[in-house]
Scaffold this active site. Structure first.
Site, PDB file in Angstrom:
ATOM      1  CE1 TYR A  49      -3.241   2.725   0.837  1.00 16.49           C
ATOM      2  CE2 TYR A  49      -1.882   3.341   2.986  1.00 16.49           C
ATOM      3  CZ  TYR A  49      -2.985   3.637   2.185  1.00 16.49           C
ATOM      4  OH  TYR A  49      -3.515   4.965   2.368  1.00 16.49           O
ATOM      5  CE  LYS A  72      -2.380   7.206  -1.030  1.00 16.00           C
ATOM      6  NZ  LYS A  72      -3.410   7.588  -1.619  1.00 16.00           N
TER       7      LYS A  72
END
Ligand SMILES: NC(=O)c1ccc[n+]([C@@H]2O[C@H](COP(=O)([O-])OP(=O)(O)OC[C@H]3O[C@@H](n4cnc5c(N)ncnc54)[C@H](OP(=O)(O)O)[C@@H]3O)[C@@H](O)[C@H]2O)c1
Length: 306
Positions: A130, A134
């Protein structure tokens, strides 16, 4: 302004629509309007909408699931963000995007070996998929050359959706004891606060545009900022505050025993940072905004739940 907001079914998306809806024309784009898992469709859809500003709170936020779905997480968090930035660049409109404390390694310490807050110039070194996706989205925005603001936030909760506050309120009503991690540190952040500060900054963008000084404004403001509530706590003390304040507000009649545990005894598929503390000096200095303490925003959010 005509503002395209993505991810309007999410916590921050909903708070942004609520906060900006009275002052601006909002195009509220859920995944049926703008499917970010198909980045190749994004530029054409944005062109069709022809907004004056894009705000992107949408993200693949399932941190643990991202470990087994890295392609989908990358499509939404990196490639679709790159497409939004390309659209912003070609339409000559700004992009406001949200990122995360998870871009950092979460181990920053000062000379005495104490955890120290990250500043925006610290290197990114994400611990999980994740965070990597990002960080990829941030990088794509910077490389696009579009006018942008990237706000890194952390530990987000709100009256809506799935979040730590709502989970703890539910568990506190059901259980006699809660075991909560007490060795990860950061700022619980209300999506209402993030939306409010974003709205104050959009007002500045608007004023600069009306005064024909947009060029200068963007030269002085374009970049990456931390945007979290002020103060620091750990998950266990945050839970204690939630239960205490919820009882005072009449949202809970009982209170469980809350026991601190180390993160190592609560293993998860994705590694999480120990240190999520984000320094707010740059945000406050550059935009002149004041940032509420996390306890005040918690109480504001609990009042909305009443
Ligand atoms: N939550 C946190 O603790 C936290 C911490 C740090 C940073 N952030 C960042 O803050 C921002 C806001 O987070 P949040 O907590 O508001 O997230 P959230 O409640 O999980 O909402 C995410 C939104 O993204 C949408 N979305 C996901 N996949 C999509 C796709 N393929 N196409 C279109 N939309 C899609 C979701 O739509 P559906 O409802 O249809 O799935 C939902 O509206 C994100 O950038 C996040 O990375 C969050």
């Amino acid at each position: 302004m005509k503002i395209l907001i993505t991810g309007v079914s999410g916590q921050l998306g909903r708070c942004l629509v609520e906060r900006l809806g009275n002052e601006h024309q909002i195009i509220a784009a859920d995944r049926t309007v703008l499917d970010l898992s198909n980045p190749e469709t994004v530029v054409a859809t944005v062109r069709e909408i022809a907004p004056d500003l894009i705000i992107n709170p949408a993200a693949y936020t399932a941190v643990d699931k991202a470990e087994s779905e890295p392609e989908l997480a990358a499509a939404v968090n990196t490639y679709a963000v790159a497409a939004l930035a390309e659209a912003a660049k070609t339409l000559r409109i700004p992009l406001i995007h949200y990122s995360t404390d998870y871009v950092y390694a979460g181990n920053k310490k000062d000379a005495d070996g104490k955890l120290a807050p990250y500043t925006e110039s610290d290197p990114v070194a994400p611990l999980n998929v994740y965070g990597q996706t990002k960080a990829g989205g941030e990088q794509a925005i910077r490389e696009s050359g579009c006018r942008h603001l990237i706000f890194r936030t952390s530990w987000v909760y709100s009256p809506y959706g799935k979040n730590f506050l709502l989970t703890m309120l539910k568990l506190a009503a059901e259980r006699e004891q809660l075991n909560i991690v007490n060795d990860q540190f950061g700022a619980p952040t209300s999506a209402i606060t993030v939306a409010d500060i974003t709205a104050q900054i959009i007002a500045q963008i608007n004023s600069a545009k009306e005064a024909s000084s947009a060029e200068n404004w963007w030269t002085a403001h374009l970049g990456t900022y931390h945007l979290v509530n002020a103060g620091v706590t750990n998950w266990c003390d945050f839970t204690r505050a939630i239960v205490q304040e919820a009882r005072l507000a009449g949202l809970l009649t009982t209170g469980p025993e809350i026991k601190g545990i180390p993160a190592i005894s609560y293993p998860t598929p994705a590694k999480r940072p120990e240190n999520s503390m984000l320094d707010l000096s740059k945000l406050k200095r550059v935009f002149g905004v004041s940032v509420p303490e996390w306890q005040d925003s918690l109480n504001e959010c609990l009042r909305r739940l009443h």
